[in-house]
Scaffold this motif. Sequence first.
Motif, short mmCIF file in Angstrom:
data_model
loop_
_atom_site.label_atom_id
_atom_site.label_comp_id
_atom_site.label_asym_id
_atom_site.label_seq_id
_atom_site.Cartn_x
_atom_site.Cartn_y
_atom_site.Cartn_z
N CYS A 15 7.43 -3.46 -1.83
CA CYS A 15 6.90 -2.12 -1.57
C CYS A 15 5.54 -1.87 -2.21
O CYS A 15 4.75 -1.08 -1.69
CB CYS A 15 7.91 -1.07 -2.04
SG CYS A 15 9.41 -0.99 -1.03
N GLY B 248 3.03 -1.76 1.13
CA GLY B 248 4.16 -0.91 1.44
C GLY B 248 5.42 -1.71 1.73
O GLY B 248 5.43 -2.94 1.69
N LYS C 22 0.70 4.48 -5.41
CA LYS C 22 1.75 4.27 -4.41
C LYS C 22 2.54 5.56 -4.13
O LYS C 22 3.58 5.52 -3.47
CB LYS C 22 2.72 3.18 -4.90
CG LYS C 22 2.04 1.87 -5.28
CD LYS C 22 1.24 1.27 -4.13
CE LYS C 22 0.49 0.02 -4.57
NZ LYS C 22 -0.35 -0.52 -3.47
N ILE D 2 7.22 3.98 0.75
CA ILE D 2 5.80 3.66 0.61
C ILE D 2 5.26 2.96 1.87
O ILE D 2 5.78 1.92 2.28
CB ILE D 2 5.56 2.76 -0.62
CG1 ILE D 2 5.99 3.47 -1.92
CG2 ILE D 2 4.09 2.36 -0.71
CD1 ILE D 2 5.90 2.59 -3.16
N GLU D 3 4.26 3.54 2.46
CA GLU D 3 3.51 2.93 3.58
C GLU D 3 4.43 2.28 4.62
O GLU D 3 4.26 1.12 4.99
CB GLU D 3 2.53 1.88 3.04
CG GLU D 3 1.47 2.43 2.11
CD GLU D 3 0.60 1.35 1.52
OE1 GLU D 3 0.11 0.49 2.29
OE2 GLU D 3 0.41 1.34 0.29
#
Length: 363
Positions: free
Chosen positions: A106, A110, A219, A342-343
């Motif tokens: 992550c 991401g 993040k 995340i992303e």
Amino acid sequence: MANKLAALIAVIISLLGSVSCQASYGYGYGGYGGGNPTPPPPSSYPPTSPRPPTYPPTTPSPPAAGLRVGYYDDKCSGAEAIVREAVRGADAGVKAGLVRMFFHDCFVRGCDASVLLKPTEANPQPEMLGIPNLSLRGFEVIDKAKAALEKKCPGIVSCTDILAFAGRDASYFLSSYAIDFKMPAGRYDGNVSLASETLANLPPPFADVKQLKDMFAAKGLDTVDMVVLSGAHSIGRSHCSSFSGRLPPSNTSDMDPTLAAKLKGDCVSPNGADNTVMQDYKTPNELDNQYYLNVLNHKVLFASDAALLKATDTMRLVYAAAASQKLWQYKFGEAMVKMGGIEVKTAANGEIRKMCGFVNKAY
């Protein structure tokens, strides 16, 4: 000091009452519990602390856009159970590796399973060959779960979601079923993986508090998340090279002298190998709040662990986690879900890999 300790316990009990009301996003603690942790001795509390240390009361963050709990219920029934059974059969070291792998995935591009991609002629240096990732473990568990899921529901379950479920399930087993939460799903797999991006994104073992805060903030994670997720250092092993600068004859380390001397001996290798040692000397295979007691007693390996006592806000969070295992367990599950957002990749910029080690265009 006795009055301060009593006040701390009262605040934590009050806070836990609100936590139990907020826990509807997870399975709850129903009967599992975390035992009765021993708070740090009163003499170790900050002498000038104006108020008892606690975690700020929060409600769970909503899942990232596109993610939801039970995502596969109508797409591949039993998908999460297949992953959990694959994790169940792994030993404690591999389970610890799965928690770490989820974090390492992550934090680079991401949560997109880019850490799982293997070297190819087109990309000879993927993330798994980055220096921080050379000791990752658990790839075979992910592959086992993916093979079973492809047989049952071809092209449906992403490798990224498998890794997220595996990180959750490893936490569940390593905590004796106490860390029990629901993980939203619906992630797609990324198709870019570069070893060169690992050092810039993964917090190093020598980081100070500012660097840790900055890297987590980049993040979308806050200081509470950072301190809570640091508790994963309660499991797994570390190479001696990651903390050798804190061992004798260093005169700048605040590591407990007895532990430092033992580690110095454990790290000696006749053939020059980079030995490994347990990260938590007391409960090495249990994901518990012992890590925070170790921080308070200066019995941790990394400079980044010891650094948590060097800022007032992180120090307070360490005391709160050390005093209440159940509170930390709840916060750990909450932070794992938040990190899992995340992303996140979608169908527009990702895919569902046929094999976790290779992008589909390789076939």
